[in-house]
Design an enzyme around this catalytic site. Structure first.
Site, PDB file in Angstrom:
ATOM      1  CG  HIS B  62     -10.834 -57.226 -58.880  1.00 16.89           C
ATOM      2  ND1 HIS B  62     -12.044 -57.312 -58.229  1.00 16.89           N
ATOM      3  CD2 HIS B  62     -11.108 -57.436 -60.188  1.00 16.89           C
ATOM      4  CE1 HIS B  62     -12.990 -57.563 -59.098  1.00 16.89           C
ATOM      5  NE2 HIS B  62     -12.468 -57.642 -60.288  1.00 16.89           N
ATOM      6  CG  HIS B 108     -18.998 -54.710 -60.707  1.00 13.58           C
ATOM      7  ND1 HIS B 108     -19.389 -53.782 -61.635  1.00 13.58           N
ATOM      8  CD2 HIS B 108     -17.734 -55.047 -61.048  1.00 13.58           C
ATOM      9  CE1 HIS B 108     -18.413 -53.600 -62.508  1.00 13.58           C
ATOM     10  NE2 HIS B 108     -17.407 -54.352 -62.177  1.00 13.58           N
ATOM     11  CG  ASP B 130     -16.066 -63.714 -66.051  1.00 11.81           C
ATOM     12  OD1 ASP B 130     -15.061 -63.506 -66.753  1.00 11.81           O
ATOM     13  OD2 ASP B 130     -16.259 -63.161 -64.955  1.00 11.81           O
ATOM     14  CG  ASP B 277     -14.340 -61.544 -69.558  1.00 13.44           C
ATOM     15  OD1 ASP B 277     -13.544 -62.314 -69.003  1.00 13.44           O
ATOM     16  OD2 ASP B 277     -14.912 -60.607 -68.994  1.00 13.44           O
ATOM     17  CG  ASN B 521     -15.122 -61.916 -57.163  1.00  8.05           C
ATOM     18  OD1 ASN B 521     -15.871 -61.146 -56.586  1.00  8.05           O
ATOM     19  ND2 ASN B 521     -14.025 -61.506 -57.759  1.00  8.05           N
TER      20      ASN B 521
END
Lengths: 270, 650
Positions: B62, B108, B130, B277, B521
């Protein structure tokens, strides 16, 4: 946002309690009609509120909607100060969560006790938050914010809430408010008939009431979001009618602007 | 040099991360034996348990992209509009007039599979931060949802998205929803956020200036989400997934809204040198990213405001408590920063300082808990060339009936209008947001491969082309892409092949369109009991609308209804997309053909327009790609060879 085209004689506070999230576009709508809008955050001294000629409580989720939407915010010292301003006749508009705060504090419909409530939406086959365009009909009333439109006028506005059903323990209370001219906007069909059924009445509000004002007409609790309808281009294609056609013109004045224009006229002519 | 505390003889300290008895700590943390050796070699010594926990998070798939990074290099990521490509919190492109757009899509999936409401809500919260970390105001959210059925899990995920987006005042303006039995045990929750910023406000995460202070602000830190990135996001789910619930973070959009406003006020005032973040892997990841380019960070974990008693230093370091940001602040500006954070009633603390050692050094009450050269955590993350073995072609699965039903009940739970920028709302192709006060706008779409598509190359290419075609149908010139790659376990050769093929498909389609992939991602290990999801690249596209007053909206009486056809090749598809956005100002309606084919597309266009009309469907609508409506006198002038008129609006 501050420093609009208005003069300091026409300053309106956009009161931001923690969790409020429509402050920017509400201020933009006010500036658009020539008022000087200023976002007034909850951490500022309460006494500074007296500098303004009018107040708007915008939408959002004040104090996380804990207990009930608006219930905690109604206990905020800022609201007590607004109550005093209301008694002096200053105009106060509560939009969506702001309406919930005004109802929970008893400023609407007025009097010493909290008489009405904004309960959870009652919708067939679903619960919770609901967002769509609806129509409201202007009713005969003394309300400052609808004074520029003829009774019977039908206006499209968007709603977006989970707790918007005007109700009261006394089943005669809401009908009495209707008769007393304290319900300046009611949900309606596009042709102007009072909307009894979902989705034209989007939350099951008694007597299809979309907004309630105090007896003097200077404090209005309004569930739809007029600030989101300030541009004609924002109007949904599904609205139909003249406003649906006009929606091609992105920046032309939208159907929600009339409430802010009425506020500006009221303040500037006072 | 401070003496490092020797924790290696205290195995009990990490016992909440060792649910399986009798296995070495590094394996319980998700590290392989080889990775442990690599850590020893790089450090030149044995890592202590604190350090091992930090490595396990940063070297997870991740955070570290250890299986995907070599493949992701294939994607085009440069272009004249690109201000920030992959590698930061989000990609940023220049849209002219001094404005830039920051955007990214992120998954997620695993948290949502365990607890759909909080999993989806924190997915939204994470992607919002983000965007804020780049100095941008979030103005739109989109969600890609793939579930087995529109049942309880799905409804809870929708409610979670609505909860976070509605409460923070960010409109949810689009996305895609797919129901397919293949996602029954591995749902996908992909969230995309787009933010707007003046070009000169672009803020980055890299720490600058030795002696500058590291300020943590926002919510307090607790034990929620400990090990989320490694335990949840980088392993397969199996029986007993419920036991992973303590690893799911809990979102608080109320604080999230304050965090957004405070962060933007800090950026607007020029009060912060960099911003980051606290997402996956919490402070460990945030500080490692800040320190990676040689700066170095010293952090005192005992200074972190806590919400639980007696937290261990490693717990503080890797906690994924939500609604937290880290800023680098010049000492002379600290008082101003504190005043802003006090005004927004956010917790804050100076937790460390920027050094010039290149090391991430972590102290607790004066003791050195761990000291790791930051580059080892990021640049030296192991990279694996995945083994690839083509999977035999499989038949496309049947499309579930639930996909054909209206999705209005989903997006009616989302606030689509807050911020009052939305000119074109969810329901048809892409949403359009106006760039006030001008008449320019942004068209945004998030799209995945067709339901049941099992060919990974086709899935990748069609996700890109679908997203870009949606944008073009709303009048937007596609400018850039973001991608979320949802796949099974990449350590299996057939999954490695799927991943590589899908990336190739995305790359070829992006190249044909001439636009870069600026952020993204990867979500791997979407498997339950050894069964992987189909290859599911989900792609976001951002396009520029020259004039929001002239975008296709709805057909009118007398309009000619046309079908635009195009070949299957990416080149022909890309040419069609260019035709669509260039023609958009004269079109009264344009609608992309998706899974449902021509008949469904016409029905949707009619519903959107509010006018039913009769058309004659071509006997063989092969190659049909979009439905157009245009006034009869304009129809002849459209510059596309394969246009077939199928009717006119009554």
């Amino acid at each position: 946002m501050s420093g609009g085209r208005g003069t300091s004689a026409a300053r309106v506070a956009v009161v931001q309690l923690p969790g409020v999230n429509c402050e920017a576009e509400t201020a933009r709508a006010l500036e658009r009609v020539g008022l000087d809008a200023e976002v007034f955050r909850w951490t500022r001294p309460v006494a500074e509120l007296s500098r303004y000629q009018g107040y708007v409580l915008p939408g959002g989720f004040s104090y996380q909607d804990r207990v009930r939407a608006g219930a905690l915010a109604a206990k905020d010292p800022l609201i007590a100060e607004l109550g005093a301003a209301a008694e002096r006749g200053k105009p106060i508009l509560g939009i969506c969560n702001g309406a919930q705060v005004l109802v929970e504090s008893g400023l609407v419909p007025g009097g010493d006790v909290v008489e009405i409530g904004l309960a959870r939406n009652r919708m067939p086959d679903r619960t919770g938050y609901y967002a769509r365009w609806v129509h409201v009909r202007v009713e005969r009333s003394r309300c400052v914010f609808t004074s520029t439109l003829e009774p019977g006028t039908v206006v499209p506005l968007p709603v977006a809430h989970g707790e918007g059903r005007f109700t009261a323990r006394d089943p005669e209370r809401i009908p009495a408010l209707v008769r007393a001219g304290q319900t300046p906007l009611r949900y309606a069909t596009v042709r102007g008939a009072v909307a009894r059924d979902f989705p034209a009445n989007p939350n099951g509000s008694e007597a299809a009431v979309a907004a309630v004002c105090n007896a003097a007409g200077n404090v209005l609790a309004l569930m739809p979001h007029p600030e989101r309808a300030q541009d004609a281009g924002a109007v949904s294609r599904s609205v139909g009618g003249a406003w649906g056609e006009r929606s091609q013109n992105a920046h032309a004045a939208g159907p929600g602007l009339f409430l802010f224009e009425a506020l500006a006229r009221h303040i500037l002519e006072a | 040099m401070e003496r490092l505390r020797d924790l290696s003889c205290e195995p009990a300290r990490l016992n909440s991360l060792t649910p399986v008895a009798e296995q070495p700590l590094h394996r319980a943390l998700g590290l392989t034996d080889g990775e442990l050796h690599r850590i020893r070699d790089l450090l030149g010594r044995e890592p202590n348990h604190f350090e091992l926990a930090v490595f396990s998070l940063l070297w997870s798939e991740h955070c570290g992209y250890k299986h995907s990074a070599p493949l992701l290099k294939r994607l085009p990521s440069s272009g004249e509009r690109v201000l920030q490509g992959p590698g930061e919190n989000a990609g940023v492109i220049d849209i002219g007039d001094g404005l830039a757009v920051a955007f990214k899509v992120e998954s997620h999936n695993h948290p949502s599979a365990v607890e759909p409401f909080q999993g989806a809500a924190t997915g939204v919260g994470g992607i919002l931060r983000d965007i804020v970390a780049m100095g941008a105001r979030p103005i739109a959210l989109l969600d890609g949802l793939r579930f087995g059925s529109p049942g309880f899990m799905f409804k809870r995920a929708v409610a979670g998205i609505a909860h976070y987006g509605n409460c923070t005042g960010i409109p949810t303006v689009g996305g895609e929803t797919v129901f397919d039995e293949a996602y029954e045990h591995n749902c996908l929750v992909n969230a995309m956020c787009l933010g707007l910023l003046p070009v000169e406000r672009l803020t980055r995460a890299r720490a600058r200036g030795s002696g500058n202070l590291v300020v943590l602000y926002g919510a307090t830190t607790g034990r929620d989400g400990i090990g989320g990135a490694s335990v949840l996001a980088s392993q397969e789910l199996a029986e007993g997934a419920d036991e992973k619930r303590p690893s799911v973070q809990v979102g608080d959009p109320f604080t999230g809204k304050k965090l957004i406003e405070a962060s933007l006020e800090l950026v607007d005032g020029g009060l912060v040198a960099s911003l980051q973040d606290c997402g996956a892997a919490g402070l460990a990841s945030a500080l490692a990213e800040m320190a990676r380019d040689g700066a170095g960070v010293d952090v005192s974990l005992d200074q972190v405001p806590l919400r639980e008693d007696a937290m261990e230093p490693w717990e503080i370091m890797i906690s994924e408590s939500q609604e937290r940001m880290v800023a680098v602040v010049e000492p002379g500006r600290l008082a101003e920063v504190q005043a802003v954070l006090d005004k927004w009633e956010l917790h804050h603390a100076v937790i460390g300082s920027v050094s010039n050692t290149g090391d991430l050094r972590c102290f607790f009450a004066g003791d050195l808990e761990g000291a790791i050269p930051a580059s080892l955590l990021t640049d030296e993350c192991p990279r694996y060339e995945v083994e690839q073995e083509p999977r035999p072609p499989r038949a496309r699965t049947a499309i579930a009936a639930a996909n054909r039903e209206s999705k209005a009940w989903i997006y009616e739970q989302y606030d689509q209008l807050v911020q009052s920028r939305t000119v074109r709302r969810p329901g048809l192709d892409a949403a359009v947001l106006r760039l006030l006060p001008s008449y320019r706008g942004l068209a945004i779409s998030l799209d995945g491969p067709p339901v049941g598509e099992l060919d990974p190359f086709v899935a990748g290419a069609k996700a890109v082309l679908g997203a870009a075609r949606n944008v073009a149908c709303a009048g937007g010139e596609p400018l850039a892409l973001t991608d979320c790659l949802n796949f099974g376990n990449p350590e299996k050769p057939e999954i490695g092949w799927e991943l590589a093929q899908a990336i190739e498909g995305i790359a070829q389609a992006a190249e044909a369109l001439g636009i870069p992939v600026v952020s993204g991602n990867v979500s791997l290990y979407n498997e339950t009991d050894g069964r992987a999801i189909p290859p599911t690249p989900v792609v976001g596209c951002v396009g520029l609308v020259a004039n929001v007053r002239r975008i296709p909206s709805r057909w009118r009486s007398g309009d000619a209804i046309l079908v635009a056809e195009a070949g299957e090749s990416v080149a022909e598809q890309a040419a069609l997309i260019e035709f669509l956005w260039r023609s958009a100002p004269v079109l009264s309606l344009a609608h992309d053909l998706s899974d449902g084919g021509l008949e469904r597309a016409i029905a949707e266009a009619a519903a959107w327009s509010g006018t039913e009309t009769k058309v004659e469907l071509p006997a063989n609508p092969a190659g049909a790609a979009a439905v157009l409506a245009v006034s009869a006198d304009q129809a002849a002038g459209l510059g596309w060879e394969r246009l077939v008129q199928i009717g006119e609006v009554a």
